[in-house]
Design a protein around this motif. Structure first.
Motif, PDB file in Angstrom:
ATOM      1  N   LEU A   1       0.831  -1.203   0.000  1.00  0.00           N
ATOM      2  CA  LEU A   1       0.000   0.000   0.000  1.00  0.00           C
ATOM      3  C   LEU A   1       0.867   1.254   0.000  1.00  0.00           C
ATOM      4  CD1 LEU A   1      -2.853   1.270   0.290  1.00  0.00           C
ATOM      5  CD2 LEU A   1      -2.519   1.131   2.744  1.00  0.00           C
ATOM      6  N   ILE A   2       1.930   1.250   0.760  1.00  0.00           N
ATOM      7  CA  ILE A   2       2.799   2.422   0.852  1.00  0.00           C
ATOM      8  C   ILE A   2       3.683   2.558  -0.380  1.00  0.00           C
ATOM      9  CG2 ILE A   2       4.698   3.438   2.163  1.00  0.00           C
ATOM     10  CD1 ILE A   2       3.415   2.119   4.657  1.00  0.00           C
ATOM     11  N   LYS A   3       4.236   1.449  -0.863  1.00  0.00           N
ATOM     12  CA  LYS A   3       5.199   1.493  -1.959  1.00  0.00           C
ATOM     13  C   LYS A   3       4.577   1.324  -3.344  1.00  0.00           C
ATOM     14  CE  LYS A   3       9.468   0.082  -0.694  1.00  0.00           C
ATOM     15  NZ  LYS A   3      10.534  -0.907  -0.623  1.00  0.00           N
ATOM     16  N   GLY A   4       3.275   1.058  -3.420  1.00  0.00           N
ATOM     17  CA  GLY A   4       2.645   0.767  -4.701  1.00  0.00           C
ATOM     18  C   GLY A   4       2.930   1.827  -5.742  1.00  0.00           C
ATOM     19  N   PRO A   5       3.434   1.429  -6.914  1.00  0.00           N
ATOM     20  CA  PRO A   5       3.796   2.440  -7.902  1.00  0.00           C
ATOM     21  C   PRO A   5       2.587   3.127  -8.540  1.00  0.00           C
ATOM     22  CG  PRO A   5       4.176   0.251  -8.777  1.00  0.00           C
ATOM     23  CD  PRO A   5       3.780   0.094  -7.348  1.00  0.00           C
ATOM     24  N   THR A   6       1.451   2.433  -8.627  1.00  0.00           N
ATOM     25  CA  THR A   6       0.281   3.051  -9.256  1.00  0.00           C
ATOM     26  C   THR A   6      -0.878   3.096  -8.267  1.00  0.00           C
ATOM     27  OG1 THR A   6      -0.602   0.963 -10.097  1.00  0.00           O
ATOM     28  CG2 THR A   6       0.966   2.144 -11.517  1.00  0.00           C
ATOM     29  N   LEU A   7      -1.881   3.845  -8.652  1.00  0.00           N
ATOM     30  CA  LEU A   7      -3.079   3.963  -7.838  1.00  0.00           C
ATOM     31  C   LEU A   7      -3.793   2.619  -7.718  1.00  0.00           C
ATOM     32  CD1 LEU A   7      -5.267   5.781  -6.475  1.00  0.00           C
ATOM     33  CD2 LEU A   7      -6.319   5.871  -8.722  1.00  0.00           C
ATOM     34  N   TYR A   8      -3.832   1.871  -8.803  1.00  0.00           N
ATOM     35  CA  TYR A   8      -4.543   0.596  -8.792  1.00  0.00           C
ATOM     36  C   TYR A   8      -3.844  -0.444  -7.915  1.00  0.00           C
ATOM     37  CZ  TYR A   8      -7.275   2.783 -12.375  1.00  0.00           C
ATOM     38  OH  TYR A   8      -8.081   3.656 -13.048  1.00  0.00           O
ATOM     39  N   ASP A   9      -2.522  -0.369  -7.805  1.00  0.00           N
ATOM     40  CA  ASP A   9      -1.815  -1.230  -6.859  1.00  0.00           C
ATOM     41  C   ASP A   9      -2.226  -0.908  -5.426  1.00  0.00           C
ATOM     42  OD1 ASP A   9      -0.361  -2.658  -8.760  1.00  0.00           O
ATOM     43  OD2 ASP A   9       1.256  -1.182  -8.768  1.00  0.00           O
ATOM     44  N   ARG A  10      -2.408   0.343  -5.142  1.00  0.00           N
ATOM     45  CA  ARG A  10      -2.807   0.751  -3.793  1.00  0.00           C
ATOM     46  C   ARG A  10      -4.247   0.340  -3.491  1.00  0.00           C
ATOM     47  NH1 ARG A  10       0.685   5.672  -4.917  1.00  0.00           N
ATOM     48  NH2 ARG A  10       2.500   5.219  -3.617  1.00  0.00           N
ATOM     49  N   VAL A  11      -5.131   0.489  -4.471  1.00  0.00           N
ATOM     50  CA  VAL A  11      -6.519   0.067  -4.275  1.00  0.00           C
ATOM     51  C   VAL A  11      -6.581  -1.445  -4.078  1.00  0.00           C
ATOM     52  CG1 VAL A  11      -8.781  -0.099  -5.387  1.00  0.00           C
ATOM     53  CG2 VAL A  11      -7.503   2.030  -5.503  1.00  0.00           C
ATOM     54  N   LEU A  12      -5.799  -2.184  -4.850  1.00  0.00           N
ATOM     55  CA  LEU A  12      -5.739  -3.634  -4.686  1.00  0.00           C
ATOM     56  C   LEU A  12      -5.203  -4.000  -3.312  1.00  0.00           C
ATOM     57  CD1 LEU A  12      -6.062  -6.413  -6.029  1.00  0.00           C
ATOM     58  CD2 LEU A  12      -3.701  -6.181  -6.779  1.00  0.00           C
ATOM     59  N   ALA A  13      -4.234  -3.245  -2.807  1.00  0.00           N
ATOM     60  CA  ALA A  13      -3.691  -3.509  -1.477  1.00  0.00           C
ATOM     61  C   ALA A  13      -4.742  -3.254  -0.397  1.00  0.00           C
ATOM     62  CB  ALA A  13      -2.454  -2.651  -1.229  1.00  0.00           C
ATOM     63  N   VAL A  14      -5.530  -2.202  -0.552  1.00  0.00           N
ATOM     64  CA  VAL A  14      -6.582  -1.928   0.430  1.00  0.00           C
ATOM     65  C   VAL A  14      -7.626  -3.035   0.405  1.00  0.00           C
ATOM     66  CG1 VAL A  14      -8.481  -0.355   0.971  1.00  0.00           C
ATOM     67  CG2 VAL A  14      -6.236   0.559   0.446  1.00  0.00           C
ATOM     68  N   ASN A  15      -7.998  -3.488  -0.798  1.00  0.00           N
ATOM     69  CA  ASN A  15      -8.965  -4.574  -0.913  1.00  0.00           C
ATOM     70  C   ASN A  15      -8.409  -5.865  -0.316  1.00  0.00           C
ATOM     71  OD1 ASN A  15     -11.182  -6.052  -1.603  1.00  0.00           O
ATOM     72  ND2 ASN A  15     -10.700  -6.161  -3.773  1.00  0.00           N
ATOM     73  N   SER A  16      -7.151  -6.145  -0.569  1.00  0.00           N
ATOM     74  CA  SER A  16      -6.525  -7.343  -0.014  1.00  0.00           C
ATOM     75  C   SER A  16      -6.430  -7.255   1.508  1.00  0.00           C
ATOM     76  CB  SER A  16      -5.142  -7.533  -0.624  1.00  0.00           C
ATOM     77  OG  SER A  16      -4.535  -8.672  -0.123  1.00  0.00           O
TER      78      SER A  16
END
Length: 97
Positions: free
Chosen positions: A20-35
Motif C-alpha cells: 500500500l505504501i510502496k505501490g507504484p500506481t493507484l490501482y496497486d494501492r486500491v488492490l492492497a486496500v482490498n486485499s
C-alpha cells in the motif's frame, strides 16, 4: 494451529501494508486496500473460531460486503471523478421535433 494461522495472516497483512505504501500506481494501492480488507475478514473469522464466538462470522460477512462496495466506489470515483450520476441531465421537453 489457529494461532499459527492468525500469525501468518497478520504477517500477510503487514506485507500488504508495505504494498500500500510502496505501490507504484493507484490501482496497486486500491488492490492492497482490498486485499487488506479480505485478510481482515479472514482474521475476524479465525478469531471468532478461536474464542468460540460464531457470531463473529456475521460481522466478518458484513465487513466483506462493505469492503467490496467500498472498493467498487473508490474505483468508480477515480475513473469518473464522481460517485453519483453527475453527468446525467433530464431531457429537455421544449426541444421536441
Amino acid at each position: 494451529m489457529f494461532s499459527i494461522t492468525s500469525t501468518a495472516m497478520f504477517i500477510a497483512m503487514l506485507l500488504v501494508l508495505i504494498r500500500l505504501i510502496k505501490g507504484p500506481t493507484l490501482y496497486d494501492r486500491v488492490l492492497a486496500v482490498n486485499s487488506f480488507g479480505t485478510h481482515t475478514v479472514l482474521l475476524i473469522g479465525v478469531m471468532g473460531f478461536l474464542n468460540g464466538r460464531p457470531d463473529f462470522l456475521d460481522i466478518a460477512l458484513l465487513y466483506a460486503l462493505i469492503n467490496f462496495v467500498g472498493t467498487i466506489a473508490i474505483l468508480k470515483f477515480f475513473r469518473y471523478r464522481a460517485i453519483g450520476d453527475a453527468m446525467w441531465a433530464p431531457p429537455n421537453p421544449k426541444n421536441e421535433d
